[in-house]
Motif scaffolding. Structure first.
Motif, PDB file in Angstrom:
ATOM      1  N   THR A 207       0.826  -1.208   0.000  1.00  0.00           N
ATOM      2  CA  THR A 207       0.000   0.000   0.000  1.00  0.00           C
ATOM      3  C   THR A 207       0.860   1.258   0.000  1.00  0.00           C
ATOM      4  N   VAL A 208       1.876   1.283   0.870  1.00  0.00           N
ATOM      5  CA  VAL A 208       2.776   2.440   0.941  1.00  0.00           C
ATOM      6  C   VAL A 208       3.509   2.628  -0.380  1.00  0.00           C
ATOM      7  N   ALA A 209       3.933   1.526  -0.995  1.00  0.00           N
ATOM      8  CA  ALA A 209       4.639   1.604  -2.279  1.00  0.00           C
ATOM      9  C   ALA A 209       3.747   2.211  -3.361  1.00  0.00           C
ATOM     10  N   LEU A 210       2.469   1.837  -3.378  1.00  0.00           N
ATOM     11  CA  LEU A 210       1.539   2.383  -4.371  1.00  0.00           C
ATOM     12  C   LEU A 210       1.299   3.876  -4.145  1.00  0.00           C
ATOM     13  N   LEU A 211       1.156   4.273  -2.878  1.00  0.00           N
ATOM     14  CA  LEU A 211       0.981   5.695  -2.564  1.00  0.00           C
ATOM     15  C   LEU A 211       2.217   6.493  -2.972  1.00  0.00           C
ATOM     16  N   LEU A 212       3.385   5.925  -2.709  1.00  0.00           N
ATOM     17  CA  LEU A 212       4.635   6.580  -3.079  1.00  0.00           C
ATOM     18  C   LEU A 212       4.726   6.750  -4.593  1.00  0.00           C
ATOM     19  N   PHE A 217       5.872   9.714  -9.376  1.00  0.00           N
ATOM     20  CA  PHE A 217       5.719   9.748 -10.829  1.00  0.00           C
ATOM     21  C   PHE A 217       5.221  11.116 -11.297  1.00  0.00           C
ATOM     22  N   GLY A 218       4.849  11.969 -10.342  1.00  0.00           N
ATOM     23  CA  GLY A 218       4.405  13.321 -10.693  1.00  0.00           C
ATOM     24  C   GLY A 218       5.529  14.335 -10.717  1.00  0.00           C
ATOM     25  N   GLY A 219       6.745  13.947 -10.299  1.00  0.00           N
ATOM     26  CA  GLY A 219       7.893  14.844 -10.378  1.00  0.00           C
ATOM     27  C   GLY A 219       8.038  15.756  -9.167  1.00  0.00           C
ATOM     28  N   ILE A 220       9.043  16.638  -9.236  1.00  0.00           N
ATOM     29  CA  ILE A 220       9.417  17.486  -8.113  1.00  0.00           C
ATOM     30  C   ILE A 220       8.286  18.417  -7.678  1.00  0.00           C
ATOM     31  N   LYS A 221       7.493  18.930  -8.607  1.00  0.00           N
ATOM     32  CA  LYS A 221       6.431  19.857  -8.240  1.00  0.00           C
ATOM     33  C   LYS A 221       5.406  19.178  -7.336  1.00  0.00           C
ATOM     34  N   ARG A 222       5.031  17.942  -7.704  1.00  0.00           N
ATOM     35  CA  ARG A 222       4.048  17.217  -6.886  1.00  0.00           C
ATOM     36  C   ARG A 222       4.656  16.832  -5.538  1.00  0.00           C
ATOM     37  N   ILE A 223       5.920  16.435  -5.537  1.00  0.00           N
ATOM     38  CA  ILE A 223       6.595  16.079  -4.284  1.00  0.00           C
ATOM     39  C   ILE A 223       6.643  17.277  -3.352  1.00  0.00           C
ATOM     40  N   ALA A 224       7.042  18.461  -3.891  1.00  0.00           N
ATOM     41  CA  ALA A 224       7.153  19.673  -3.074  1.00  0.00           C
ATOM     42  C   ALA A 224       5.791  20.112  -2.556  1.00  0.00           C
ATOM     43  N   PHE A 388       5.709  10.662   9.102  1.00  0.00           N
ATOM     44  CA  PHE A 388       7.129  10.983   9.188  1.00  0.00           C
ATOM     45  C   PHE A 388       7.934  10.141   8.195  1.00  0.00           C
ATOM     46  N   ALA A 389       7.685   8.838   8.217  1.00  0.00           N
ATOM     47  CA  ALA A 389       8.480   7.929   7.387  1.00  0.00           C
ATOM     48  C   ALA A 389       8.116   8.027   5.908  1.00  0.00           C
ATOM     49  N   PHE A 390       6.835   8.200   5.615  1.00  0.00           N
ATOM     50  CA  PHE A 390       6.417   8.273   4.210  1.00  0.00           C
ATOM     51  C   PHE A 390       7.017   9.494   3.517  1.00  0.00           C
ATOM     52  N   THR A 425      10.332   1.660  -4.854  1.00  0.00           N
ATOM     53  CA  THR A 425       9.048   1.094  -4.421  1.00  0.00           C
ATOM     54  C   THR A 425       9.214  -0.372  -4.031  1.00  0.00           C
ATOM     55  N   GLY A 426      10.100  -1.081  -4.732  1.00  0.00           N
ATOM     56  CA  GLY A 426      10.375  -2.468  -4.364  1.00  0.00           C
ATOM     57  C   GLY A 426      11.031  -2.579  -2.999  1.00  0.00           C
ATOM     58  N   MET A 427      11.958  -1.656  -2.691  1.00  0.00           N
ATOM     59  CA  MET A 427      12.621  -1.674  -1.389  1.00  0.00           C
ATOM     60  C   MET A 427      11.661  -1.308  -0.257  1.00  0.00           C
ATOM     61  N   VAL A 428      10.643  -0.508  -0.577  1.00  0.00           N
ATOM     62  CA  VAL A 428       9.614  -0.193   0.432  1.00  0.00           C
ATOM     63  C   VAL A 428       8.869  -1.469   0.813  1.00  0.00           C
ATOM     64  N   VAL A 429       8.493  -2.267  -0.188  1.00  0.00           N
ATOM     65  CA  VAL A 429       7.799  -3.530   0.098  1.00  0.00           C
ATOM     66  C   VAL A 429       8.720  -4.485   0.846  1.00  0.00           C
ATOM     67  N   PHE A 430       9.968  -4.600   0.390  1.00  0.00           N
ATOM     68  CA  PHE A 430      10.938  -5.486   1.034  1.00  0.00           C
ATOM     69  C   PHE A 430      11.195  -5.074   2.482  1.00  0.00           C
ATOM     70  N   GLY A 431      11.431  -3.784   2.694  1.00  0.00           N
ATOM     71  CA  GLY A 431      11.748  -3.299   4.038  1.00  0.00           C
ATOM     72  C   GLY A 431      10.594  -3.423   5.008  1.00  0.00           C
TER      73      GLY A 431
END
Length: 501
Positions: A207-212, A217-224, A388-390, A425-431
């Motif tokens: 779930t967290v990987a999908l949200l991430l 995928f929206g780039g720096i503007k969406r992240i900011a 915090f973590a997301f 996203t794969g490391m999020v699922v693994f971790g």
């Protein structure tokens, strides 16, 4: 190779990376830059605060506040909750004092590295600002191989090694809350076995990987934009909770401060023998939490739209204060004011054991809150850990992408970007469902590697940042809104600013 042997190997590697030499380097660099900037973190505190909430954005860059929020999303993570609790568990309450020291000194380190990121930033193929240690190492020091080493190390650390720590904390926090009945009301802790817990954590990771993915995928503007909206609310909510717990336990507050200061200098009857450990864990977890000198903050700092590099340097110095003095301190107070913590020596001897069987980490905070708000601790910490973590994982991606852009030069390679996005996203699922000890060991390795490379670089390349600070202060005294001219200061290879001028 079994799990134990993997953790032993990782522990051995971290023993080399996180030797006392790195502890001394972090403290020494902060002290050196404090003197070299004439303690700008004290003299410039009002200017820091003013600049933090002003500024503008453009098509190429984000506002100073958005850049701050983006960098804070990287700084405010699991290190501010579980990291602080771990510092107390293995360094004693005195570790908190040394975290404060690291935060105070680290503000000047953050100024230098983030100012350098602005000086040597450039535009990528899509017209967005990019910058960070790899850029200023190549342009400022002329060491292409060193810049490549940092870029590769950061892609590995931010894209692979560190996201697992944050994802593991999210999954553990929610699973613990479900077992305690605070969340997932239908899942009873007596019923949930190990298999169902692992399945739950795997589901959380997916779930967290999908949200991430939806954000990165929206780039720096969406992240900011996401960081600008979420970070202030999550931080203020956490601080208010800590203040509430302290207010209810007000009679223990003076004793809490006494324990912190006496333990920090080896004068406490119970924790006096832990002086060396207090310094080591305070600095180690302080660097992990506020990231001063680690080289993560400069990536977001370079994206800001400012008229002078020192402006973003001031803003990022303020970020260290906010992270360490408010967020980390809030966690420390939640734990220490309620007495809900364990302290363990390296040989396994327990100096304090208020929570038998509870591992060092978020469990200390959960139990601390439960003393005031019974039944709410696990749920609140789970929610706090998620945000915090997301946001930290989100910031990690931006750092990794920036260094991938550096490696690509002015060539567009969509496949490389896609592979990076799939990897994180794969490391999020693994971790999320992997062993917490392994996740922390990998995270520590990534942080330490970046810190070594970056601190040495900014010690070698400090003059441009110091010249920019003096220039900014000179123009302010003349009543001007400072504008940067690298040629007037004898700074070479600041191509973006030269073209802009």
């Amino acid at each position: 190779m079994g799990r134990a042997s993997v953790e032993e190997v990782l522990g051995w590697i971290n023993g080399i990376i996180w030797s006392k030499a790195l502890i001394a380097l972090c403290l020494g660099a902060g002290l050196w830059f404090s003197f070299r900037t004439r303690f700008m973190q004290v003299r410039g505190f009002i200017e820091m605060t003013r600049l933090t909430f002003t500024g503008q954005k453009s098509d190429a860059g984000v506002s100073s506040f958005q850049a701050l929020a983006l960098s804070m999303s990287g700084r405010i993570g699991i290190g501010n909750i579980a990291g602080v609790a771990t510092a107390i568990a293995f360094g004693g309450p005195g570790a908190i004092f040394w975290m404060w020291v690291m935060g105070f000194l680290g503000a000047s380190t953050s100024f230098v590295e983030c100012c350098l990121a602005q000086i040597y930033k450039e535009k990528d193929n899509e017209g967005r600002y990019r910058g960070g240690p790899a850029y200023y190492i190549e342009k400022g020091l002329g060491l292409k191989w060193y810049a490549l080493a940092f870029a590769i190390a950061t892609i590995a650390a931010a894209g692979v090694l560190m996201p697992g720590v944050q994802a593991n904390a999210i999954a553990d926090g929610i699973a613990n809350a479900c077992q305690g009945g605070a969340l997932c009301g239908s899942l009873d802790g007596e019923v949930m076995g190990m298999a169902s817990r692992d399945a739950l954590k795997l589901g959380i990771g997916i779930t967290v990987a999908l949200l991430l993915a939806a954000i990165i995928f929206g780039g720096i503007k969406r992240i900011a934009a996401f960081a600008e909206f979420v970070v202030p609310f999550m931080a203020i909510g956490y601080i208010l909770t800590a203040v509430t717990v302290m207010a209810i336990n007000y009679e223990y507050v003076p004793e809490m401060f006494r324990i912190i200061f006496s333990s920090a200098f080896g004068m406490h009857a119970g924790f006096g023998a832990m002086l060396g450990l207090a310094v080591e864990w305070g600095v180690k977890r302080g660097v992990y939490a506020n990231e001063a000198g680690q080289g993560t903050g400069p990536h977001a700092a370079a994206a800001a739209e400012v008229s002078h590099p020192a402006k973003q340097g001031y803003v990022q110095a303020w970020a260290i204060y906010f992270d360490t003095m408010l967020i980390c301190t809030s966690t420390a107070f939640l734990v220490l004011a309620t007495g809900m913590y364990n302290v363990q020596l390296p040989d396994g001897t327990m100096l304090q054991e208020a929570l038998p069987g509870i591992e060092a980490g978020a469990g200390f905070v959960q139990n601390g809150i439960n003393t005031v708000l019974p039944g709410w601790g696990a749920g609140f910490v789970a929610v706090a850990l998620f945000f915090f973590a997301f946001t930290t994982i989100m910031a990690y991606y931006y750092m990794a992408e920036t260094n991938l852009t550096y490696l690509n030069g002015h060539r567009t390679r969509p496949l490389a970007t896609l592979l990076l996005r799939l990897a994180i996203t794969g490391m999020v699922v693994f971790g999320a469902f992997h062993n917490a000890g392994t996740a922390w060991a990998l995270g520590d390795m990534g942080v330490g590697l970046m810190a070594w490379l970056n601190i040495i670089a900014i010690l070698l390349l400090q003059k441009p940042a110091l010249a920019a600070l003096r220039d900014y202060e000179r123009q302010k005294k003349l009543g001007l809104d400072p504008v940067f001219d690298p040629d007037a200061l004898g700074i070479r290879n600041a191509d973006f600013w030269r073209k802009r001028g």
